[in-house]
Design a protein around this motif. Structure first.
Motif, PDB file in Angstrom:
ATOM      1  N   ARG A 309       0.826  -1.209   0.000  1.00 57.03           N
ATOM      2  CA  ARG A 309       0.000   0.000   0.000  1.00 57.03           C
ATOM      3  C   ARG A 309       0.862   1.262   0.000  1.00 57.03           C
ATOM      4  O   ARG A 309       0.488   2.277  -0.605  1.00 57.03           O
ATOM      5  N   LEU A 312       1.722   2.133  -3.538  1.00 53.12           N
ATOM      6  CA  LEU A 312       0.621   2.755  -4.275  1.00 53.12           C
ATOM      7  C   LEU A 312       0.357   4.173  -3.781  1.00 53.12           C
ATOM      8  O   LEU A 312      -0.061   5.031  -4.561  1.00 53.12           O
ATOM      9  N   ASP A 313       0.592   4.438  -2.523  1.00 51.27           N
ATOM     10  CA  ASP A 313       0.429   5.797  -2.018  1.00 51.27           C
ATOM     11  C   ASP A 313       1.408   6.757  -2.685  1.00 51.27           C
ATOM     12  O   ASP A 313       1.120   7.951  -2.829  1.00 51.27           O
ATOM     13  N   VAL A 316       0.242   6.897  -6.947  1.00 47.55           N
ATOM     14  CA  VAL A 316      -1.082   7.410  -7.301  1.00 47.55           C
ATOM     15  C   VAL A 316      -1.354   8.654  -6.457  1.00 47.55           C
ATOM     16  O   VAL A 316      -1.342   8.575  -5.220  1.00 47.55           O
ATOM     17  N   THR A 324      -2.201  -1.506  -8.980  1.00 46.59           N
ATOM     18  CA  THR A 324      -2.456  -2.669  -8.128  1.00 46.59           C
ATOM     19  C   THR A 324      -1.135  -3.355  -7.828  1.00 46.59           C
ATOM     20  O   THR A 324      -0.136  -3.167  -8.536  1.00 46.59           O
ATOM     21  N   ALA A 352      -3.201  -4.933  -2.770  1.00 49.57           N
ATOM     22  CA  ALA A 352      -3.376  -3.479  -2.693  1.00 49.57           C
ATOM     23  C   ALA A 352      -3.937  -2.964  -4.006  1.00 49.57           C
ATOM     24  O   ALA A 352      -3.640  -3.493  -5.084  1.00 49.57           O
ATOM     25  N   ALA A 354      -5.212   1.080  -5.684  1.00 45.89           N
ATOM     26  CA  ALA A 354      -5.387   2.518  -5.462  1.00 45.89           C
ATOM     27  C   ALA A 354      -5.855   3.150  -6.750  1.00 45.89           C
ATOM     28  O   ALA A 354      -5.458   2.734  -7.852  1.00 45.89           O
ATOM     29  N   SER A 355      -6.708   4.161  -6.641  1.00 45.90           N
ATOM     30  CA  SER A 355      -7.268   4.824  -7.811  1.00 45.90           C
ATOM     31  C   SER A 355      -7.426   6.305  -7.517  1.00 45.90           C
ATOM     32  O   SER A 355      -7.871   6.691  -6.438  1.00 45.90           O
TER      33      SER A 355
END
Length: 860
Positions: A309, A312-313, A316, A324, A352, A354-355
């Motif tokens: 995660r 992805l933080d 994105v 992903t 994980a 994120a969008s």
């Protein structure tokens, strides 16, 4: 229009109608200030048939410095021409009056009285035109321009032409109607044709409509306000090219000599290459910043899912719109083998997603997969290919879908693929380029290393946790005269500090005589070594407890052992530490705290000794909980100080709680506050112990932190008086028979007839040994609880020693017989001598007891 002569002005200017409000024909309207004639300062005068000046304009007054009243009637040749040239001048004037035009440069001298003084010469370019008066007589009109003004104009025009024509930038002169009045060669070379081909064109002939409308509005603003525009960026296309071009345009309003606006100057520079270079530099800076951010934010937690995660933080929306992370299921399950199959078909779990786009499902190489779902990629898919080859792959966008560009990037750590990261950009965003691909690989690699570290940490953590739990008492501990409940909770992994196993432990050790040792300890520090040290100390405690040492003696021995645990050599080093001086180096030891208590279910008395641990808590029936005043002593491993004992009588139904500091201490709450909260949570000790434990943990949920928690609670259930038989026997031979009688009678009262024969035989042996080898009176005690315990006390200090008797020996087989017939036996020291005891299981159906006669025969 040129300035009219003074006489005509006096008789009436056609422009006067405009000033008086009378209708005037448009062709006769006056030129606005700043006309070309005004700029070049044209003067005029007329010569009558007599060759004398008969009209003199105001501009002539300014040029020659002679007022009209003096000039009219003058001979211009005699007035302005040098004497040596006057004859030639009169001939020329005669020719002009005869009807011939003449143009030339004439030197002239201003009158002596004019500023500048005599001798100041000037040149005038004169254009003389023959004319006739109203009477038909020959006359002439002269137009005069100062040659210095003409030369200045020629110089300015030449400079303007050089700058305009030789400029390496696109140069336009745009008229007030926003049409191209003039274009230079550079502009024409870019947009085609010759410079003249661009005359009359507008902005919309060069730029697409939205951009042309914006530029047109800017041109109007410059024309109206006079404010210059610097570095305005304009985007368009060159004829015959589909490549987008970028220009930097400077605009400023152009004025006539008198200040009248006559248009806008446009200076344009092609900055396409510079813009691309700046964009590349900005992308490089952005990527570097993204890598710096990734280094700071990824890997702060030694948790696989959290690390995914964190990746992805970072990406994105700074790098992509959707992303992903899928990790191999085997890796998450803790498999030792490499997590993925060579063909990329192994199962993965989505850990994980994120969008940056609301309500946008992620579709990348597989159907929509929820976080936590286990799946695998089709063999021929780009994602499976990326896993096989350990190289990034582009995933084709689905027709009509939201995503226009996707990168499938394998997460590689130490030449091992641990999972797959997918980065996607939606329509409207710039597709991924080579630089983006390289950045994606670097980001995925950094995250992969952190994930692999987290995997290794998880594996070691689980091993240490298994080791730690294996050293704790299995199941629910049981003890004579005590109802026991316990809890062990590993440290809170949600803390910002990575969770590691600690050295907390508790133990319940059954001792002879229906006594129980209760132990709670905490090795300072965390990790596998702390867990190992805890295991060694726990083993040492059990060994020392079974020696039936007093609590203070147990802690003193533990202190010596703890001083050697931190040094190489393990137990051997610990053994040597017991012989070393107390000034040992503390850097080689593991410090630990421990509270050790021995409870006697017959007397309901509990003896405590404490080594730097938190005090036990006691709750008596109908009373508030209180912390027992047990001297804490120094932690184990420090050495140099003796430990004190405190004996407390526990009433029936009392509740005793032992615990570690993880229960009451945290970063957010001081220790005293946690202790008070713990004491306050023990408000209803009469509830079932399991419920009491749960209530305490729930109540103190905010007071404990990342440390492990060990909680041991015991409710006192003393041995009933009718379960104890206690007799004192004199030191005489007949006491042996009396002891057998007491034992038989007590067992029959307890309905334990199957144990009578064995008990009589073993009691006889122990009392005989007490008479033979002991001192003082003899005490016999029978205890009935889960087992039958027989104890024989005397004042002698010599401990019995079991030995094998020879065939010819008449004695020496008593203790062998005790060992054969009892479930357990032993001896312990007491404050006034020793106690020898044996234990028999209670009969249950087939007792399985050894027949005393068979046991006797086996000894011979």
């Amino acid at each position: 229009m040129s300035e009219i002569p003074a006489k005509a002005t006096e008789s009436g200017d056609p422009s006067d109608g405009a000033r008086t409000g009378a209708p005037v024909d448009g062709m006769w309207q006056s030129s606005p200030p700043g006309s070309m004639y005004d700029y070049i300062r044209v003067a005029s005068f007329s010569i009558g048939p007599d060759g004398l000046v008969d009209q003199w304009s105001l501009r002539a007054e300014q040029l020659f410095g002679i007022p009209a009243e003096r000039a009219v009637g003058m001979d211009p040749i005699a007035a302005f021409i040098d004497p040596d040239r006057r004859e030639l001048g009169h001939r020329k004037m005669a020719e002009i009056l005869d009807g011939r035009e003449w143009t030339g440069v004439v030197p002239f001298r201003k009158p002596d009285e004019e500023p500048g003084g005599p001798g100041e010469e000037a040149l005038a370019e004169v254009y003389v035109m023959p004319t006739r008066t109203e009477d038909g007589e020959k006359a002439a009109v002269c137009i005069v321009v100062d040659v210095r003004t003409l030369r200045t104009i020629e110089t300015d025009l030449a400079a303007s032409q050089a700058i305009f024509g030789q400029s390496p930038f696109g140069f336009l002169l745009i008229d007030p109607d926003l049409r191209v009045r003039r274009a230079n060669k550079r502009f024409a070379s870019l947009f085609g044709g010759t410079p003249d081909d661009h005359r009359g064109k507008g902005v919309h002939d060069y730029l697409p409509r939205p951009e042309a409308d914006r530029v047109t509005a800017t041109l109007r603003r410059v024309l109206e306000t006079g404010e210059s525009i610097t570095d305005m960026h304009v985007t368009g296309f060159l004829p015959g090219s589909e490549d987008r071009r970028h220009w930097s345009v400077n605009l400023y309003r152009v004025h006539s000599g008198s200040g009248r606006p006559i248009g806008i100057a446009w200076l344009g520079t092609d900055i396409t290459a510079r813009r691309a270079a700046a964009r590349e530099a900005a992308a490089a800076r952005r990527n570097l910043a993204l890598l710096n951010e990734a280094g700071a934010r990824i890997g702060n937690s030694l948790d696989l899912e959290t690390t995914a995660r964190e990746l992805l933080d970072v990406v994105v929306p700074g790098f992509c719109d959707l992303a992903t992370v899928d990790l191999y299921q085997g890796l998450l399950a803790g498999d030792e083998t490499p997590p993925g199959l060579a063909d990329g078909s192994a199962e993965l779990r989505r850990v994980a997603f994120a969008s940056a786009v609301s309500d946008a499902p992620f579709v990348g190489g597989t159907a929509t997969v929820a976080v936590g779902a286990v799946h695998h990629f089709p063999f021929n898919s780009p994602c499976a290919d990326a896993l096989r080859t350990a190289r990034p792959q582009s995933v084709p966008a689905e027709e009509g879908g939201l995503v226009q560009s996707t990168l499938a990037v394998p997460m590689v750590a130490h030449d091992t693929v641990v999972g797959l990261a997918q980065f996607s950009r939606t329509k409207g965003s710039e597709p991924f380029g080579d630089r983006d691909r390289a950045l994606a690989v670097e980001l995925a690699a950094r995250a992969a290393v952190c994930i692999d570290n987290a995997r290794l940490y998880r594996r070691e953590h689980e091993r240490a946790l298994i080791l730690q739990r294996s050293l704790l008492p299995p199941g629910d501990p049981v003890a004579s005269g005590l109802d026991i409940a316990c809890r062990y909770l590993p440290g809170n992994s949600s803390s910002d500090r990575p969770s590691e196993v600690g050295g907390d432990w508790f133990d319940v050790i059954e001792l002879p005589g229906h006594r129980t040792a209760l132990v709670v300890g905490d090795v300072m520090g965390r990790g596998l070594r702390a867990a190992v040290a805890m295991g060694e100390l726990r083993s040492a405690v059990r060994t020392l407890a079974l020696l039936d040492l007093e609590p203070a003696e147990v802690l003193s021995a533990l202190d010596e052992i703890a001083r050697g645990l931190g040094a190489p050599g393990g137990v051997q080093q610990a053994t040597r530490a017991a012989r070393r001086p107390r000034e040992a180096d503390l850097s080689e030891v593991y410090l630990a705290t421990c509270v050790y208590a021995v409870y006697d279910s017959v007397t309901r008395r509990c003896t405590f000794a404490n080594a730097g641990h938190l005090p036990p808590v006691l709750v008596e029936p109908g009373e508030d909980a209180l912390m027992l005043d047990v001297p804490p002593g120094m932690p184990l491993g420090v050495g140099g100080e003796p430990f004190e004992e405190v004996e407390v009588e526990l009433p029936e139904g009392a509740l005793l709680a032992l615990y570690t500091d993880g229960l009451v201490e945290s970063r957010d709450h001081p220790l005293d506050e946690g202790l008070q909260a713990f004491v306050g949570a023990l408000t209803d000790p009469g509830r079932p112990l399991e419920d009491v434990c749960d209530h305490v943990l729930n109540t103190l949920d905010t007071h404990h932190g990342e440390d492990d928690i060990a909680l041991l609670m015991a409710r006192v259930q003393g041995l009933p008086a009718d379960s104890v038989g206690d007799w004192t026997l004199p030191r005489e031979p007949r006491s042996v028979g009396r002891a057998r009688e007491y034992a038989r009678g007590q067992l029959l009262s307890w309905d334990l007839e199957p144990l009578v024969d064995t008990t009589e035989l073993l009691v006889s042996e122990l009392v005989t040994n007490a008479l033979r080898y002991g001192e003082g009176d003899i005490r016999l005690r029978l205890l009935l609880d889960r087992t039958l315990v027989c104890e024989v006390w005397d004042s002698g200090l010599v401990q019995p020693r079991r030995r094998r008797a020879r065939d010819t020996d008449e004695g020496g087989r008593g203790l062998q017989l005790v060992g054969l017939l009892s479930a357990a036996w032993g001896s312990r020291r007491t404050p006034r001598g020793k106690t020898v005891w044996f234990e028999l299981p209670l009969p249950d159906g087939e007792t399985g007891l050894t027949d005393p006669a068979e046991a006797l025969l086996s000894l011979f």
